[in-house]
Write a protein that holds these residues in place. Sequence first.
Motif: not given
Lengths: 64, 338
Positions: A5, A50, A55, A59
């Motif tokens: 991710k 992040c 994000k 996530e």
Amino acid sequence: MKNLKLKAARASFDMSQQDLADKVGVSRQTINAIEKGDYNPTINLCIAICKVLDKTLDELFWEA
Amino acid sequence: MTNKGKKILVILAAFLVLVSVMMLIAPKHNYFAVINNVVEVKNGVAAPNKFKMPLTVNTAGNYTFTADWWRETDIPGFVTGLIVTDESGKVYYNVTGGTLLSDSIPMKLEKGKYTFSFETLGSHEAFEKYAGEHFKDSDMGDIDKDYFHDGTWEMKYKVSINQYMKGAYAIGMAGGTVFGILLIALVVVLSRKENAPAKRYDERQVAAQGKAYKYGFITMSVCLVTLVLSLTMKISIPAETGLLIMLCFLCGGAVTVTNLIWDDAYFRMDENRPMWIVFFSLLSVLNLGIGISQIVRHEIISEGVLTLRGSMNLICGVFMTYILAVILIKSIKDRNED
């Protein structure tokens, strides 16, 4: 476990590992290690990543 | 180059000029001689019993005498006495020992010939007689009767007269240390990338360093314990104890450095690796060059024992080359993975 991710989020910004590393203030090898699952970052580093990738912690780092 | 780098470079250059001037004005009058003798002790009588070595001092001044027949293994079963006299018979230096490395206090010497008279003492009685003739009671040390025994030993007697300069050793040590610090400071400043981040190591590198230091410490401890056990059990290792201790430290250092390089925690984030690789290469070549020249000149082994002084450069050269090899292997691995 690999963090795909994070890799995908970084790629979506067209950033290299070095670009992300420079923005969060760590070495390229550290970003590489996080993506490969070889290193578990501290919460401070997670938050910094992040913020740069726009994000949430869930996530990028939550494993369902 | 940054202003800080330029300042360090200027200080380094000034320091080198200062050292060069000091070396030019430093006294250089040293005289030495070596004699190899096979000494046999039979029924408490040593042969040859007496021998002499002359040395000529060409310039009057302050000098120290050095007597060296030191050995760590194959300790002789006899004692050697040494007396240094001038042409009139005046005694300047008087010393005894089975195995010995000794310096006299500085003393004023006139130009002329000085004689080093050796006497081998194969029994406790001979030693007591010699000591009674040449030492005051207060200066006379004692040697255990069990020390003396029959046998044959190849002895190497080295003597020297060295011009004395007050504080020369301390000045030399301090100078070498300052030079090393300046050189490393220069390389550190030069190796910093421009616009480098304020942090030197990131959190992963700090964690990896903790692990590397732990493994290095364990390795060094194991090596030192093994060495202490070997020495306690009197296992003969043909190397000086100082050298073995240094090897223990280097083993710990090698494990630490390998872990650091392998986990990308050796170089700082802001560091210019090629600069360090060039620095390590130069150090490797320099140390290996000196080390090989010491091998060629047979300085690495003395009395069948590997010496610390003779092999230090070679070992440092091998250590530096090892660090370079690990850096290169890691670089190749990273390139293949990328």
